[in-house]
Design an enzyme around this catalytic site. Structure first.
Site, PDB file in Angstrom:
ATOM      1  CE  LYS A  56     -59.068  95.055 -17.670  1.00  0.00           C
ATOM      2  NZ  LYS A  56     -58.748  95.572 -19.154  1.00  0.00           N
ATOM      3  CG  HIS A 117     -50.589  93.204 -13.952  1.00  0.00           C
ATOM      4  ND1 HIS A 117     -50.721  94.493 -13.745  1.00  0.00           N
ATOM      5  CD2 HIS A 117     -51.080  92.645 -15.053  1.00  0.00           C
ATOM      6  CE1 HIS A 117     -51.496  94.831 -14.736  1.00  0.00           C
ATOM      7  NE2 HIS A 117     -51.576  93.900 -15.521  1.00  0.00           N
ATOM      8  CB  SER A 147     -62.167  96.078 -14.882  1.00  0.00           C
ATOM      9  OG  SER A 147     -61.354  96.406 -16.223  1.00  0.00           O
TER      10      SER A 147
END
Length: 304
Positions: A56, A117, A147
């Protein structure tokens, strides 16, 4: 997988939330940990481009910018498939009939653009060996946690976040998927001078998208005319992307991502954390932040 196949899925079936495991102290899904040898041994190529970030932090936005650059601003080409299929998410595995990110990446012809990620220490070593280019995008911790919380609420693909208060504590402790935000942003920051890494900030992209897209162009050694650049700025703006089904994840079954709980693309504005943090929470978060970021030259803006 095709959009038709996606639509044919039984949308009513609730996807079972994933179990988690740790890989070298970093929380990941159980399927990721079971597939870890394959992920770790993934073979990068010298002409690969990897878009890396914490969850995010503006990954999809950066992917869209890069895809528009690579396709000279051709909007139709950039809508050839959803983000997941255009840029394989190398460590991510979905249940059948979806392809895993690794499978997609391995079948993809060069030059490939992929996403991760993973914290720097868990990146497959072949990326360093092959000297592949990496764009790392970082977003301030407060907006990231907000988020990430809303995404965890709508995504059955992630562990249940619990209450907002519980999630903030888990985030601070690094007990969320992909581990500690603090270690993640610092780890990649420290690696940027030894490797071909462009480190950019979400807040800078919001403040001056033209300037940041020009940095990406330079890093990719690509030149485009001014009118194409302006077209890219427009088509990768939050409001336009929010309505682009190939970028906003609305093609995914509701059993995986339920946009009625919270849209995948929610607000995209630095400073939204102010409507979530209590005064006490904010003070505690700041104190903890100072401790964890002490000694780093990395600085973030929490609003613009």
């Amino acid at each position: 997988m095709s959009l038709e196949e996606m639509k044919d899925l039984q949308l009513g079936e609730k996807y079972i939330q994933p179990e988690t495991k740790e890989v070298n102290g970093i929380l990941v899904t159980k399927t990721m940990s079971e597939n870890w040898d394959n992920i770790w041994n993934f073979q990068a190529r010298p002409d690969d481009l990897l878009i890396a970030s914490y969850a995010k932090a503006g990954t999809t936005w950066t992917q869209e910018i890069v895809d528009m650059i690579q396709n000279d601003g051709d909007v139709q080409k950039c809508q050839r498939a959803n983000t997941f299929d255009r840029h394989p998410f190398i460590e991510w595995t979905l249940p059948p009939p979806f392809n895993s990110g690794l499978d997609l990446a391995e079948k993809m012809p060069s030059p490939r653009t992929m996403k991760t990620h993973l914290p720097v220490q868990l990146l497959p070593p072949s990326f360093w060996k092959e000297n592949s280019k990496i764009i790392y995008v970082a977003r301030n911790a407060k907006d990231t946690v907000v988020s990430y919380y809303h995404f965890s609420r709508m995504a059955a693909l992630l562990p249940t976040p619990g209450t907002w208060e519980e999630f903030v504590e888990a985030f601070k402790a690094g007990k969320v998927l992909w581990g500690s935000w603090y270690d993640h942003v610092k780890g990649w920051w420290d690696a940027k001078d030894q490797h071909r890494i462009l480190y950019i900030f979400y807040e800078d992209m919001k403040e001056d998208p033209k300037r940041e897209i020009q940095k990406i162009l330079k890093f990719l050694e690509k030149e485009i005319p001014e009118e194409i650049l302006n077209k890219i700025i427009y088509h990768t703006s939050f409001d336009v992307m929010k309505h682009n089904p190939m970028a906003n994840y609305t093609t995914f079954p509701i059993s995986f991502l339920d946009h009625s709980i919270s849209p995948f693309m929610r607000k995209g504005m630095p400073g939204d954390w102010k409507s979530h943090f209590t005064v006490t929470q904010n003070e505690e978060f700041d104190k903890d932040y100072q401790k964890k970021m002490a000694g780093s030259t990395l600085t973030f803006r929490t609003e613009i």
